[in-house]
Design an enzyme around this catalytic site. Structure first.
Site, PDB file in Angstrom:
ATOM      1  N   ASP A 128       0.825  -1.210   0.000  1.00 18.50           N
ATOM      2  CA  ASP A 128       0.000   0.000   0.000  1.00 18.50           C
ATOM      3  C   ASP A 128       0.859   1.260   0.000  1.00 18.50           C
ATOM      4  O   ASP A 128       2.078   1.204   0.166  1.00 18.50           O
ATOM      5  CB  ASP A 128      -0.908   0.012   1.238  1.00 18.50           C
ATOM      6  CG  ASP A 128      -1.943  -1.099   1.220  1.00 18.50           C
ATOM      7  OD1 ASP A 128      -2.298  -1.564   0.121  1.00 18.50           O
ATOM      8  OD2 ASP A 128      -2.395  -1.494   2.312  1.00 18.50           O
ATOM      9  N   TYR A 133       6.575 -10.040   6.706  1.00 22.29           N
ATOM     10  CA  TYR A 133       6.537  -8.599   6.962  1.00 22.29           C
ATOM     11  C   TYR A 133       7.045  -8.318   8.373  1.00 22.29           C
ATOM     12  O   TYR A 133       6.940  -9.159   9.270  1.00 22.29           O
ATOM     13  CB  TYR A 133       5.108  -8.058   6.866  1.00 22.29           C
ATOM     14  CG  TYR A 133       4.571  -7.896   5.467  1.00 22.29           C
ATOM     15  CD1 TYR A 133       4.657  -6.665   4.807  1.00 22.29           C
ATOM     16  CD2 TYR A 133       3.958  -8.956   4.809  1.00 22.29           C
ATOM     17  CE1 TYR A 133       4.148  -6.508   3.528  1.00 22.29           C
ATOM     18  CE2 TYR A 133       3.450  -8.809   3.520  1.00 22.29           C
ATOM     19  CZ  TYR A 133       3.547  -7.579   2.889  1.00 22.29           C
ATOM     20  OH  TYR A 133       3.049  -7.427   1.615  1.00 22.29           O
TER      21      TYR A 133
END
Length: 245
Positions: free
Chosen positions: A52, A111
Site C-alpha cells: 500500500d 513482513y
C-alpha cells in the site's frame, strides 16, 4: 523471451503503493519506465506483493519478460542507473523459468512492523517507524498475538475495500519482540488481506497500552466485523521483508 526475477528495495513514502494508480506515482510505474529505457518498449513488471501507499520493502520480488537477453548483472545495473533519483534499488536480477510468477508462485510472505517506543522525537527514522511515546507491554502484546495465529476469518482486520474473494487466511507467525526502545512485530503467511497487517498491529498496540486484553482481541476477531477492529497503524513502520518460493 527470457523471464527475469528482480529483488527490489524501496522507500514507499513517495508512492501511492506498488501498483500503478491514477492518483500518484507508483513503484511499479517507476520500474516499468526504467525497463522501457533499457529495452525500448513497454514491459509489464509484476510484483509479489502489492504494498500500500507508504509501505516499504527490503526485498520485494518481481518478474518481467524482456525480448533481448541481458546478463543479469548488466540488467540490474542498467535498471539502477535509470531509476535514479527514485528511492528504489534493484538488488539482484536473474533468469528464471518461464512458469515463474512473482505473485502466484510465492508460498510465503514475511513482513515486519517497526515501532519506536520512546518519548523523544524522531530524528533519523522519520517516515520509517511508528513512534509511540507511551510504554507498551510487549509481553502482553505477544501473548495476545498468538490468538490470531492459525486459520481464521479475518474480516475484522481487512479494509472494507478489500477485493479478496474470501476473508479466510492462515497466519503462520505473529511475534512481538522488544529491543530497548525498538519494537518489532513480525508476521508471515502465504498471503494477506488488504490492510490486514496494519489492522492487526493497531489492535495489538491497544493491548500494549492496556486498553484491550487478549480476550478483547480474540472477541474482535470472532466478531467478523470491520468496526470491531482497533486503530489501523500508519504505513510508515511496515516493511515487506522477504518472499519465499
Amino acid at each position: 523471451m527470457p523471464r527475469y526475477k528482480l529483488i527490489i528495495e524501496y522507500d514507499g513514502a513517495p508512492y501511492c503503493g506498488w501498483q500503478i494508480q491514477d492518483n500518484g506515482p507508483s513503484v511499479q510505474g517507476a520500474l516499468e519506465t526504467a525497463v522501457k529505457a533499457i529495452c525500448g518498449k513497454f514491459v509489464r513488471v509484476n510484483g509479489a506483493g502489492r504494498t500500500d501507499a507508504g509501505v516499504h520493502a527490503l526485498a520485494q520480488v518481481a518478474h518481467c519478460d524482456i525480448a533481448k537477453e541481458f546478463a543479469p548483472g548488466r540488467l540490474r545495473d542498467g535498471l539502477n542507473a535509470h531509476l535514479r533519483p527514485h528511492p528504489i534499488g534493484v538488488l539482484s536480477a536473474e533468469i528464471v523459468p518461464d512458469d515463474f510468477e512473482a505473485r502466484f508462485s510465492a508460498i510465503k510472505r514475511h513482513y515486519v512492523y517497526r515501532i519506536s517506543n520512546r518519548r523523544a522525537n524522531l530524528a533519523l527514522q522519520i517516515g520509517k517507524v511508528w513512534r509511540l511515546p507511551r510504554r507498551l507491554d510487549t509481553d502482553a502484546m505477544h501473548a495476545a498475538a498468538q490468538r490470531l495465529v492459525g486459520k481464521h476469518d479475518f474480516t475484522t482486520f481487512r479494509d472494507t475495500e478489500c477485493q479478496a474473494k474470501s476473508p479466510d487466511k492462515t497466519l503462520d507467525q505473529l511475534d512481538v519482540i522488544r529491543d530497548g526502545d525498538n519494537v518489532s512485530i513480525i508476521t508471515s503467511a502465504r498471503s494477506f488481506l488488504h490492510s490486514q497487517v496494519r489492522s492487526m498491529v493497531g489492535s495489538l498496540v491497544w493491548v500494549g497500552e492496556g486498553r484491550w486484553s487478549a480476550d478483547d482481541l480474540a472477541a474482535a476477531l470472532a466478531a467478523r466485523r470491520r468496526t470491531a477492529c482497533g486503530p489501523v497503524a500508519p504505513p510508515d513502520g511496515l516493511y515487506l521483508v522477504k518472499v519465499d518460493y
